[in-house]
Motif scaffolding. Structure first.
Motif, short mmCIF file in Angstrom:
data_model
loop_
_atom_site.label_atom_id
_atom_site.label_comp_id
_atom_site.label_asym_id
_atom_site.label_seq_id
_atom_site.Cartn_x
_atom_site.Cartn_y
_atom_site.Cartn_z
N PRO A 71 45.20 54.58 43.65
CA PRO A 71 44.75 53.48 42.79
C PRO A 71 44.43 52.23 43.59
CG PRO A 71 46.71 54.53 41.90
CD PRO A 71 46.53 55.09 43.27
N ALA A 72 43.45 51.49 43.11
CA ALA A 72 43.03 50.23 43.75
C ALA A 72 43.38 49.07 42.83
CB ALA A 72 41.53 50.24 44.03
N PRO A 73 43.89 47.96 43.35
CA PRO A 73 44.22 46.81 42.50
C PRO A 73 42.97 46.13 41.99
CG PRO A 73 44.54 46.26 44.82
CD PRO A 73 44.21 47.72 44.78
N SER A 94 45.74 36.03 38.85
CA SER A 94 46.28 36.96 39.85
C SER A 94 46.69 36.24 41.13
CB SER A 94 45.27 38.06 40.16
OG SER A 94 44.04 37.49 40.63
N MET A 95 45.94 35.19 41.49
CA MET A 95 46.27 34.46 42.72
C MET A 95 47.63 33.78 42.60
SD MET A 95 45.47 33.89 45.76
CE MET A 95 43.82 34.61 45.67
N PHE A 96 47.95 33.31 41.39
CA PHE A 96 49.25 32.67 41.18
C PHE A 96 50.38 33.68 41.36
CE2 PHE A 96 52.64 30.83 38.45
CZ PHE A 96 52.78 29.61 39.12
N VAL A 97 50.16 34.91 40.92
CA VAL A 97 51.16 35.97 41.10
C VAL A 97 51.35 36.25 42.58
CG1 VAL A 97 51.74 38.37 40.61
CG2 VAL A 97 50.63 36.99 38.86
N VAL A 98 50.26 36.28 43.34
CA VAL A 98 50.35 36.52 44.77
C VAL A 98 51.12 35.40 45.47
CG1 VAL A 98 49.00 36.77 46.90
CG2 VAL A 98 48.25 37.90 44.80
N ILE A 99 50.87 34.15 45.06
CA ILE A 99 51.58 33.02 45.65
C ILE A 99 53.08 33.11 45.38
CG2 ILE A 99 51.87 30.52 45.55
CD1 ILE A 99 48.87 30.30 45.02
N LEU A 152 51.72 35.79 32.43
CA LEU A 152 50.28 35.55 32.50
C LEU A 152 49.46 36.68 31.89
CD1 LEU A 152 49.97 34.04 36.10
CD2 LEU A 152 50.04 32.84 33.91
N GLY A 153 50.12 37.67 31.30
CA GLY A 153 49.38 38.73 30.62
C GLY A 153 48.84 39.80 31.55
N ARG A 154 49.59 40.15 32.55
CA ARG A 154 49.23 41.22 33.48
C ARG A 154 47.86 41.01 34.11
NH1 ARG A 154 51.17 46.68 30.19
NH2 ARG A 154 53.33 45.98 29.79
N PRO A 155 47.71 39.95 34.90
CA PRO A 155 46.39 39.67 35.49
C PRO A 155 45.99 40.66 36.59
CG PRO A 155 48.02 38.16 36.36
CD PRO A 155 48.71 38.94 35.29
N ILE A 156 46.95 41.41 37.13
CA ILE A 156 46.65 42.39 38.18
C ILE A 156 46.79 43.78 37.59
CG2 ILE A 156 47.28 43.26 40.46
CD1 ILE A 156 48.45 40.54 41.09
N GLY A 157 45.73 44.56 37.66
CA GLY A 157 45.74 45.91 37.15
C GLY A 157 45.46 46.93 38.23
N LEU A 158 45.30 48.17 37.84
CA LEU A 158 45.04 49.26 38.77
C LEU A 158 43.82 50.05 38.30
CD1 LEU A 158 48.64 50.64 39.48
CD2 LEU A 158 47.23 49.25 41.00
N ASP A 159 42.95 50.34 39.24
CA ASP A 159 41.79 51.18 38.99
C ASP A 159 42.10 52.58 39.51
OD1 ASP A 159 39.27 52.24 38.53
OD2 ASP A 159 38.42 51.41 40.38
N TYR A 160 42.33 53.53 38.60
CA TYR A 160 42.75 54.87 38.99
C TYR A 160 41.55 55.74 39.34
CZ TYR A 160 47.33 53.67 37.08
OH TYR A 160 48.54 53.07 36.84
N GLY A 203 36.25 55.71 41.85
CA GLY A 203 37.25 54.72 41.54
C GLY A 203 38.42 54.80 42.50
N GLY A 204 39.25 53.79 42.49
CA GLY A 204 40.40 53.75 43.38
C GLY A 204 39.99 53.49 44.82
#
Length: 405
Positions: free
Chosen positions: A186-188, A194-199, A247-255, A265-266
């Motif tokens: 999977p690819a993010p 999402s940047m705030f989550v990374v920080i 934040l409502g799951r701003p980072i997902g996964l591309d399967y 994909g991925g």
């Protein structure tokens, strides 16, 4: 009674450059430096005249020309219309990728194998001996080719995943597919916030470092051992997960999904990358295992006996008493193994992995005919990488060595 003559009042003369010990070392070093510069000047002039005889000049203008070839594995955007400089940078990133992943996995394998070779369990110790001796005494190139052959010949084709009763199944909840064309993971995907989550995640890593130093000082002062693993795990995940859900799951996964004759994909990790990564890690890990074993054996058995007398378990004894002292023996040869792994990554050309050697030292060199410039540039890049790795490890070595009082 011996008499020491006072030579400070003598006037200086040229013979003192040879016979006077105060000046002799300076004379020898000056002569050696002049000789070295003369040889270097002769090599440069000889190269210059040979290039003139061939109708060539020395410049790096070819780096701005169109590359005209594709790179199958890349971390940044690249097309065949990109410049040779861009292709070189893509190859350098591929080299750094496999070197970084290889150093991490080789260290894990080496530490585990080195400790298990000293196990009291006869079977475990012998299995680790077979691993170490097997990988150390077979050329790395053969291991790369063998692992690559396993991936390409033994793994199922993408069509084997098709149908109601497929011959092969995806792993980890239908998220990872291992095929003879590569491994798909999977690819993010990055959304708003999402940047705030990374920080927050990065700040959590800083918090782990601060907590670790505080826990160590507290343990040194009181002798009380805190459950640092679980606390660090909580600091690592909980803040980022909390922000992630707020934040409502701003980072997902591309399967990856099977579409047509292949997966789409991925992230597609080609067999060339996986074979090179595993071969470098297993091969270098065997040498690191011997370094770890030698470092542990360098510590007196009295240290283990004293720790056992204090009631420490074997795991605590190894992590708190033996390994910290063994690091001063392990790290110097470990630096050499990291450097060897980085330089051995140039064998990637054997399985078609497009690293620095395959781009700048391969296709770019053949297309432009700039052998000298390409080789010199590649040597400088590898030299800088080696110096950076060596410098970073030397800094770490200085931080863990025994402090004298």
């Amino acid at each position: 009674m011996s008499v020491i003559s006072d030579e400070t009042g003598k006037p200086f003369n040229l013979s003192m450059l040879v016979y006077d010990t105060r000046y002799r070392s300076i004379t020898i070093q000056t002569f050696a430096f002049i000789l070295f510069m003369a040889v270097l000047a002769w090599l440069v002039m000889n190269t210059y005249f040979n290039l003139q005889a061939l109708g060539k000049d020395f410049n790096f203008g070819f780096l701005g020309a169109r590359a005209g070839y594709d790179i199958n594995q890349r971390l940044i955007e690249y097309t065949n219309d990109s410049s040779h400089l861009r292709a070189t940078f893509v190859g350098l990133l591929n080299t750094l990728l496999v070197a970084f992943l290889g150093c991490i996995l080789a260290t894990i394998i080496g530490v585990i194998a080195g400790v298990l070779r000293l196990s009291n369990n006869w079977l475990v110790a012998k299995l680790m001996t077979v691993y170490v001796e097997g990988f150390r005494n077979v050329p790395l190139l053969l291991w790369i080719a063998a692992i690559f052959a396993v991936f390409t010949e033994a793994m199922p084709q993408p069509r084997a995943f098709r149908g109601d009763n497929p011959a092969a199944n995806m792993l980890l909840g239908d998220s990872v597919a291992i095929t003879n064309r590569g491994t798909y993971i999977p690819a993010p995907t990055w959304g708003d916030g999402s940047m705030f989550v990374v920080i927050v995640f990065l700040l959590s890593m800083v918090g782990i470092w601060v907590f670790g130093r505080w826990a160590k000082k507290r343990q040194d002062a009181t002798g009380e051992i805190l459950p640092t693993f679980w606390i660090k795990l909580g600091i690592f995940f909980l803040p980022a997960l909390l922000v992630f859900f707020i934040l409502g799951r701003p980072i997902g996964l591309d399967y990856p999904e099977l579409k047509g004759f292949n997966f789409s994909g991925g992230i597609h990790m080609r067999n060339s990358l996986l074979a090179l990564w595993l071969a470098l890690s297993l091969y270098t890990g065997a040498f690191i295992a011997e370094n770890v074993r030698g470092g542990i054996l360098a510590i007196s058995k009295g240290q283990t006996e004293a720790a056992n007398a204090l009631g420490l378990r074997s795991g605590r004894t190894m992590s708190l008493v033996i390994l910290p002292q063994a690091l001063r023996v392990i790290i110097p040869p470990l630096i050499s193994q990291y450097l060897n792994l980085t330089k051995n990554s140039s064998l990637a050309i054997a399985v078609g992995y497009m690293d620095l050697r395959a781009t700048l030292g391969g296709i770019t060199l053949n297309q432009t005919g700039r052998e000298l410039e390409a080789m010199l540039l590649m040597m400088v890049i590898y030299l800088v990488l080696s110096l950076l790795i060596s410098g970073a490890m030397n800094i770490y070595n200085s931080s863990v060595k025994l402090k004298e009082r």
